[in-house]
Design a protein around this motif. Structure first.
Motif, mmCIF file in Angstrom:
data_model
loop_
_atom_site.group_PDB
_atom_site.id
_atom_site.type_symbol
_atom_site.label_atom_id
_atom_site.label_comp_id
_atom_site.label_asym_id
_atom_site.label_seq_id
_atom_site.Cartn_x
_atom_site.Cartn_y
_atom_site.Cartn_z
ATOM 1 N N ALA A 52 0.819 -1.215 0.000
ATOM 2 C CA ALA A 52 0.000 0.000 0.000
ATOM 3 C C ALA A 52 0.849 1.259 0.000
ATOM 4 O O ALA A 52 0.417 2.309 -0.501
ATOM 5 N N ASN A 53 2.057 1.181 0.545
ATOM 6 C CA ASN A 53 2.912 2.365 0.655
ATOM 7 C C ASN A 53 4.037 2.405 -0.381
ATOM 8 O O ASN A 53 4.933 3.242 -0.280
ATOM 9 N N MET A 54 3.989 1.509 -1.341
ATOM 10 C CA MET A 54 4.991 1.538 -2.411
ATOM 11 C C MET A 54 4.809 2.771 -3.277
ATOM 12 O O MET A 54 3.687 3.161 -3.604
ATOM 13 N N LYS A 55 5.910 3.383 -3.654
ATOM 14 C CA LYS A 55 5.865 4.548 -4.540
ATOM 15 C C LYS A 55 5.899 4.078 -5.989
ATOM 16 O O LYS A 55 6.938 4.100 -6.656
ATOM 17 N N ILE A 56 4.734 3.596 -6.439
ATOM 18 C CA ILE A 56 4.607 3.105 -7.799
ATOM 19 C C ILE A 56 3.358 3.713 -8.426
ATOM 20 O O ILE A 56 2.523 4.311 -7.736
ATOM 21 N N ASP A 57 3.242 3.559 -9.715
ATOM 22 C CA ASP A 57 2.057 4.044 -10.435
ATOM 23 C C ASP A 57 0.813 3.402 -9.821
ATOM 24 O O ASP A 57 0.773 2.176 -9.634
ATOM 25 N N PRO A 58 -0.211 4.190 -9.477
ATOM 26 C CA PRO A 58 -1.434 3.635 -8.874
ATOM 27 C C PRO A 58 -2.036 2.488 -9.677
ATOM 28 O O PRO A 58 -2.641 1.578 -9.101
#
Length: 223
Positions: free
Chosen positions: A56-62
């Motif tokens: 949930a907290n990964m900095k990836i494209d939604p």
């Protein structure tokens, strides 16, 4: 013991997990706790919940979050399934040797006896229910191997149990992962998750009728 306690504490820290192996470490922990005798002390339920928080907290494209969630869930399910298969075959081929081992800090025969009692009370469904019980989930597949449970039947319950366990807890962690209160009170949330996961099975065991158990494993103790 002094080294184990800090390690277990670190396993409830998402940042520490990400920095020390991430998904690979999670897969090993789930495999070890569900299939290797000495892995019984590992915190499987919290690990699954934290896996959801990490995603949930990964900095990836939604648009990539859902595929990532499904990818992690699939791999973790595979690790849990393989772990139980290893436990089953260990019980089948080395069960009698395990029962002759002396108790020590890592291994106690009472764990196997308790797992078998649970197994004999619940039948084949014990393989599914055991997924939600710490310690029992490590020894239940070993007991299934020792008592010679039909392999196809075991495989079916193993796969169903792994999917229910992994999907429910990882998804819950994913849905709550960005909640500020959850992040600030993670230890209490994890404790609550463990209690909620185990409560139905414990209540059922306490309220169920107690019946005499003729344990084939316990008989080994007499020889």
């Amino acid at each position: 013991m002094d080294a184990i306690l800090p390690f277990l504490h670190n396993l409830t820290d998402p940042d520490w997990l990400v920095a020390h192996g991430g998904l690979y470490l999670l897969l090993f922990i789930i495999f070890a706790e569900t299939g290797i005798l000495v892995g019984f002390f590992l915190p499987g339920d919290p690990i699954l919940f934290i896996a959801g928080i990490i995603i949930a907290n990964m900095k990836i494209d939604p648009t990539q979050q859902l595929p990532t969630l499904l990818y992690w869930i699939t791999l973790i399910c595979v690790a849990a399934i393989i772990g139980n298969f290893v436990g089953y075959w260990s019980g089948k081929y080395f069960g009698h040797r395990l029962l002759k081992m002396k108790d020590n800090f890592i291994f106690k025969k009472q764990y196997i006896y308790k797992a078998q009692e649970f197994y004999e009370r619940q039948g084949g469904a014990a393989i599914i229910l055991a997924r939600f019980l710490p310690i029992v989930r490590t020894f239940a597949p070993i007991v299934a191997g020792i008592v010679g449970m039909n392999f196809r039947k075991f495989a079916m319950y193993n796969i169903i149990g792994a999917i229910l366990w992994v999907v429910s807890l990882v998804t819950l962690g994913y849905l709550l992962g960005e909640n500020a209160w959850v992040q600030q009170n993670l230890e209490y949330v994890i404790l609550g998750i463990v209690l909620l996961a185990t409560a139905p099975v414990i209540i059922k065991a306490l309220l169920g009728k107690r019946q005499p158990i003729k344990s084939s494993i316990a008989k080994e103790k007499a020889y």
